[in-house]
Write an enzyme that holds these catalytic residues in place. Structure first.
Site, PDB file in Angstrom:
ATOM      1  N   SER A  45     -16.257 -10.716  65.367  1.00  0.00           N
ATOM      2  CA  SER A  45     -17.560 -10.782  64.708  1.00  0.00           C
ATOM      3  C   SER A  45     -17.442 -11.605  63.433  1.00  0.00           C
ATOM      4  O   SER A  45     -16.346 -11.737  62.874  1.00  0.00           O
ATOM      5  CB  SER A  45     -18.015  -9.365  64.344  1.00  0.00           C
ATOM      6  OG  SER A  45     -19.142  -9.395  63.482  1.00  0.00           O
ATOM      7  N   TYR A  58     -16.439  -1.131  60.887  1.00  0.00           N
ATOM      8  CA  TYR A  58     -16.732  -2.175  61.871  1.00  0.00           C
ATOM      9  C   TYR A  58     -16.064  -3.484  61.466  1.00  0.00           C
ATOM     10  O   TYR A  58     -15.396  -4.140  62.274  1.00  0.00           O
ATOM     11  CB  TYR A  58     -18.243  -2.353  61.998  1.00  0.00           C
ATOM     12  CG  TYR A  58     -18.677  -3.362  63.030  1.00  0.00           C
ATOM     13  CD1 TYR A  58     -18.982  -2.964  64.323  1.00  0.00           C
ATOM     14  CD2 TYR A  58     -18.799  -4.717  62.704  1.00  0.00           C
ATOM     15  CE1 TYR A  58     -19.399  -3.886  65.274  1.00  0.00           C
ATOM     16  CE2 TYR A  58     -19.209  -5.644  63.648  1.00  0.00           C
ATOM     17  CZ  TYR A  58     -19.508  -5.226  64.930  1.00  0.00           C
ATOM     18  OH  TYR A  58     -19.906  -6.147  65.869  1.00  0.00           O
TER      19      TYR A  58
END
Length: 196
Positions: A45, A58
């Site tokens: 990401s 995350y």
């Protein structure tokens, strides 16, 4: 933030986003041996490259996926298995709406709002869609990418290029703000400034 993380939530996030990638590779390797141009494509990401894109756990897990990609690429080179990663930016999927429990008309409205906001947040003036990631993965898996190994491709419409003023000539930046302050100060003293 880091001052609010809970051990159980941290562990669940690491299991889902990092451990699953590591063991997915580990258990798939025997099935890849002897195949033509085998490769893994991990999903990281933009959250892995800087703060502010996601919650702490995350971001850390996705950064772990990037390093795992490099380590796995070196470990599996002896088997001629390539390992690369893709780093999506804001891709309009249900990851945002599902995490909030939105459904039906509310979900559709939220997805439209996400598309509109993300189109304004990056140089490529449209929201990302799943096909943007799929096409990148198809390339990385293809023979055309057979010389690419241990790398990651950021697919974010330019989101990570910098603050808006670095790519939008109409957005004020730091120097614009300082110039405005100087102009305001000098207007009171009658002194002019030279642009340069």
């Amino acid at each position: 933030g880091i001052d609010e993380i809970e051990p159980d939530g941290w562990d669940r996030t690491m299991d889902l986003l990092l451990r699953s990638v590591a063991f997915g590779i580990r258990y798939a390797v025997p099935h890849m041996l002897g195949r033509t141009n085998p490769s893994f494509i991990n999903t990281s990401s933009v959250a892995a490259v800087g703060p502010g894109y996601s919650p702490t756990a995350y971001a850390v897990a996705k950064a772990g996926v990037l390093h795992l990609t490099k380590v796995a690429a070196t470990d599996l080179a002896r088997h001629r298995i390539r390992v690369n990663a893709v780093q999506p930016g804001f891709i309009n999927t249900n990851i945002f709406t599902a995490s909030l429990g939105l459904a039906g008309d509310t979900e559709r409205m939220a997805k439209a709002a996400i598309a509109q906001m993300s189109a304004a947040a990056q140089p490529v003036a449209r929201g990302g869609v799943p096909n943007d990631i799929a096409e990148t993965c198809a390339f990385l898996a293809s023979d055309a990418a057979s010389f690419i190994n241990g790398q990651s491709i950021i697919v974010d419409g330019g989101l990570t290029l910098g603050p808006r003023h670095s790519w939008d000539p109409d957005a004020p930046g730091l120097f614009d703000a300082l110039q405005a302050m100087a102009d305001q100060q000098n207007a009171g003293t009658g002194i002019g400034t030279a642009a340069g």
